[in-house]
Design a protein around this motif. Structure first.
Motif, short mmCIF file in Angstrom:
data_model
loop_
_atom_site.label_atom_id
_atom_site.label_comp_id
_atom_site.label_asym_id
_atom_site.label_seq_id
_atom_site.Cartn_x
_atom_site.Cartn_y
_atom_site.Cartn_z
N THR A 25 0.95 -1.34 0.24
CA THR A 25 -0.33 -0.19 -0.31
C THR A 25 0.85 1.41 0.37
OG1 THR A 25 -2.16 -1.59 1.65
CG2 THR A 25 -1.93 1.22 1.09
N ALA A 46 -3.63 -7.23 5.88
CA ALA A 46 -2.51 -5.95 6.25
C ALA A 46 -2.17 -5.23 5.32
CB ALA A 46 -1.90 -7.11 7.52
N LEU A 47 -1.18 -5.03 6.16
CA LEU A 47 -0.80 -3.51 4.95
C LEU A 47 0.53 -3.06 5.08
CD1 LEU A 47 -3.50 -0.60 4.56
CD2 LEU A 47 -3.66 -2.27 4.26
N HIS A 49 3.78 -0.91 4.26
CA HIS A 49 3.99 0.64 3.90
C HIS A 49 5.49 0.77 3.43
CE1 HIS A 49 3.67 4.37 2.20
NE2 HIS A 49 4.11 4.77 2.72
N GLN A 63 3.21 8.06 4.15
CA GLN A 63 3.13 7.45 5.96
C GLN A 63 2.07 7.72 7.10
OE1 GLN A 63 7.44 6.55 7.34
NE2 GLN A 63 6.53 6.72 9.51
N ILE A 66 -1.76 6.16 5.42
CA ILE A 66 -1.59 5.05 5.68
C ILE A 66 -1.41 4.93 6.75
CG2 ILE A 66 -0.18 2.07 5.66
CD1 ILE A 66 -0.97 4.53 2.83
N GLN A 67 -0.37 5.44 7.96
CA GLN A 67 -0.69 4.88 9.31
C GLN A 67 -2.81 5.26 10.41
OE1 GLN A 67 2.63 7.57 10.51
NE2 GLN A 67 3.35 5.09 11.55
N TYR A 69 -5.05 5.81 7.76
CA TYR A 69 -5.84 4.76 7.84
C TYR A 69 -6.33 3.26 8.10
CZ TYR A 69 -8.93 2.17 4.21
OH TYR A 69 -9.57 1.38 3.51
N ALA A 70 -4.69 3.13 9.16
CA ALA A 70 -4.46 1.22 9.08
C ALA A 70 -5.40 2.06 10.44
CB ALA A 70 -3.36 1.22 9.29
N ASN A 71 -5.18 2.66 11.31
CA ASN A 71 -5.45 3.27 12.93
C ASN A 71 -7.64 3.35 12.92
OD1 ASN A 71 -2.93 2.95 13.33
ND2 ASN A 71 -3.00 5.12 14.05
N LEU A 77 -0.93 -2.93 10.28
CA LEU A 77 0.24 -2.29 9.61
C LEU A 77 1.48 -2.53 10.03
CD1 LEU A 77 0.56 0.51 7.75
CD2 LEU A 77 0.91 1.31 9.74
N LEU A 79 5.06 -1.09 8.40
CA LEU A 79 5.87 0.00 7.82
C LEU A 79 7.40 0.08 8.37
CD1 LEU A 79 4.15 2.96 9.53
CD2 LEU A 79 4.08 2.54 6.93
#
Length: 436
Positions: A25, A46-47, A49, A63, A66-67, A69-71, A77, A79
């Motif tokens: 992602t 799971a993502l 990135h 970054q 994405i964090q 969005y995942a939360n 996630l 990273l």
């Protein structure tokens, strides 16, 4: 688009339905739409990135996006951050290739350490067109025109049938948020030039270009399958495998009207690129070679020999004491007392044990080594001359071992015994040495 994807997965990737999926992602529209689709279909995801740190604050903005969005959506996630430019400089790679190496190495590491089954990437139909045109512009074989594979080992590309236009429509209809990569607007990279200028022109010339291209891809894949089938059948007639070495019979090969095509099919997966040199090798003199990063192709009289390149190693020396009866490494040798010398051959010799100086020494031959061949009445001969007379290939020479007693050769293993250790009328103790 959701129903189309569901059908596509059912027909082509049914194994995904019960798998743990790791979704690459970036934060761009393609990957965010892919994530949304799989969430709607209730897959276990799971993502993952990567921050390549190539666009300054913009990279960290991706970054953070994405964090968040995942939360918000309670999605696991992973990273990571890479110093991509330093890696590219250290390994003399382009920035794009360096990023690809770093990304996929990390993905595979996550699969193993976090127990996920597959990595999903958001490549789509327009990416396939761009890859096709890039390869076409550089010159390629049939496989280079097949575009991006839908699956490659643990990498699966589930939205490959969808166009960029379809993805954009879906994103807007479902109010999906994404990040724009500013580098996509630049014509610095070849892919972007093709995306911004060539593909729009092709679509203007033929409004049905996408459909036509997908039909062409389908025909090319069918042709490639025929080529692969033919290559397998002919390989069985032309090649034989001897351990790690593949030997191609040139007499059989040259009977084929298009032998170059077969050579390409058989050899390209080993990393060869100097095709004109390979084709010339067929008609060249014995001893000529062509190299790939980890393999070499050697012309040896009436054959071509493909083998891995041996890495430079320290000189291997093995000591054999008098009471030893069997050696299993690096070769299988047996030592036993004998009452007569019946059964002598290239793989079995009989020597006067009292003439030996222990420990015996086993090592590979070296340039300059010489011995007194059995039956030549004490005349000295260099091993290099022996190998030439025996018509040994380069590979056979490299794998030749020699048994020494002090500074004298006892046996060039599997080839010739030394005269100085032969059995005579004064021999009291006969030692049989056999190469298994």
């Amino acid at each position: 688009m959701l129903d189309k994807l569901k059908k596509h997965i059912s027909q082509n990737f049914p194994f995904l339905e019960k798998s743990k999926l790791l979704m690459a992602t970036s934060g761009g529209i393609d990957s965010m739409v892919m994530v949304h689709l799989f969430r709607e279909l209730h897959y276990s995801i799971a993502l993952a990135h990567c921050n390549f740190q190539l666009r300054g604050l913009e990279s960290f903005g991706d970054q953070n996006f994405i964090q968040e969005y995942a939360n918000e959506n309670e999605i696991p996630l992973f990273l990571t951050q890479f110093d991509t430019e330093t890696f590219a400089q250290d390994y003399k790679l382009s920035t794009q290739i360096a990023a690809r190496e770093l990304r996929y190495n990390w993905f595979y590491e996550l699969l193993e350490t976090e127990n996920y089954d597959y990595i999903l990437t958001a490549h789509h139909a327009d990416d396939t067109i761009e890859t096709f045109l890039i390869n076409l512009s550089r010159g390629t074989g049939l496989e280079g025109l097949l575009g991006i594979p839908a699956q490659n080992d643990k990498i699966v590309r589930p939205i490959l049938p969808f166009t960029r236009a379809e993805i954009l429509v879906y994103a807007k209809e479902n109010n999906i948020q994404w990040r724009e990569d500013s580098s996509n607007a630049s014509d610095k990279y070849l892919r972007n030039k093709i995306r911004h200028h060539l593909v729009p022109l092709l679509k203007e010339l033929n409004p049905q270009f996408m459909e036509s291209f997908q039909k062409t891809q389908s025909h090319l894949k069918e042709s490639q399958e025929l080529v692969e089938d033919a290559a397998i059948m002919v390989y069985q007639q032309v090649a034989r495998e001897e351990g790690e070495t593949i030997v191609f019979d040139l007499n059989q090969l040259l009977r084929l009207p298009n032998y170059r095509s077969y050579l390409y099919q058989w050899l390209h997966e080993f990393g060869f690129t100097a095709w004109e040199d390979i084709y010339a090798l067929v008609e060249s003199q014995s001893g000529k070679q062509v190299y790939a990063p980890n393999y070499r192709l050697l012309k040896d009289r009436e054959v071509l020999m493909l083998s891995p390149i041996l890495q430079e190693k320290e000189v291997e020396v093995y000591f054999i004491e008098k009471n030893v009866r069997e050696v299993n490494f690096p070769l299988n040798l047996t030592f036993s007392r004998a009452d007569d010398i019946s059964g002598a051959s290239n793989s079995i010799i009989f020597v006067d044990q009292d003439k030996l100086v222990y420990p015996l020494i086993l090592k590979r031959w070296e340039e300059g080594d010489s011995f007194q061949p059995f039956g030549m009445n004490g005349k000295s001969k260099k091993l290099s001359k022996l190998f030439k007379d025996e018509k040994l290939s380069l590979l056979e020479k490299e794998n030749c071992w020699v048994l020494w007693s002090a500074d004298q050769i006892v046996w060039v293993l599997g080839i010739r015994q030394d005269e100085r250790f032969k059995i005579d009328n004064s021999t009291k103790n006969i030692l049989k040495i056999a190469l298994q």
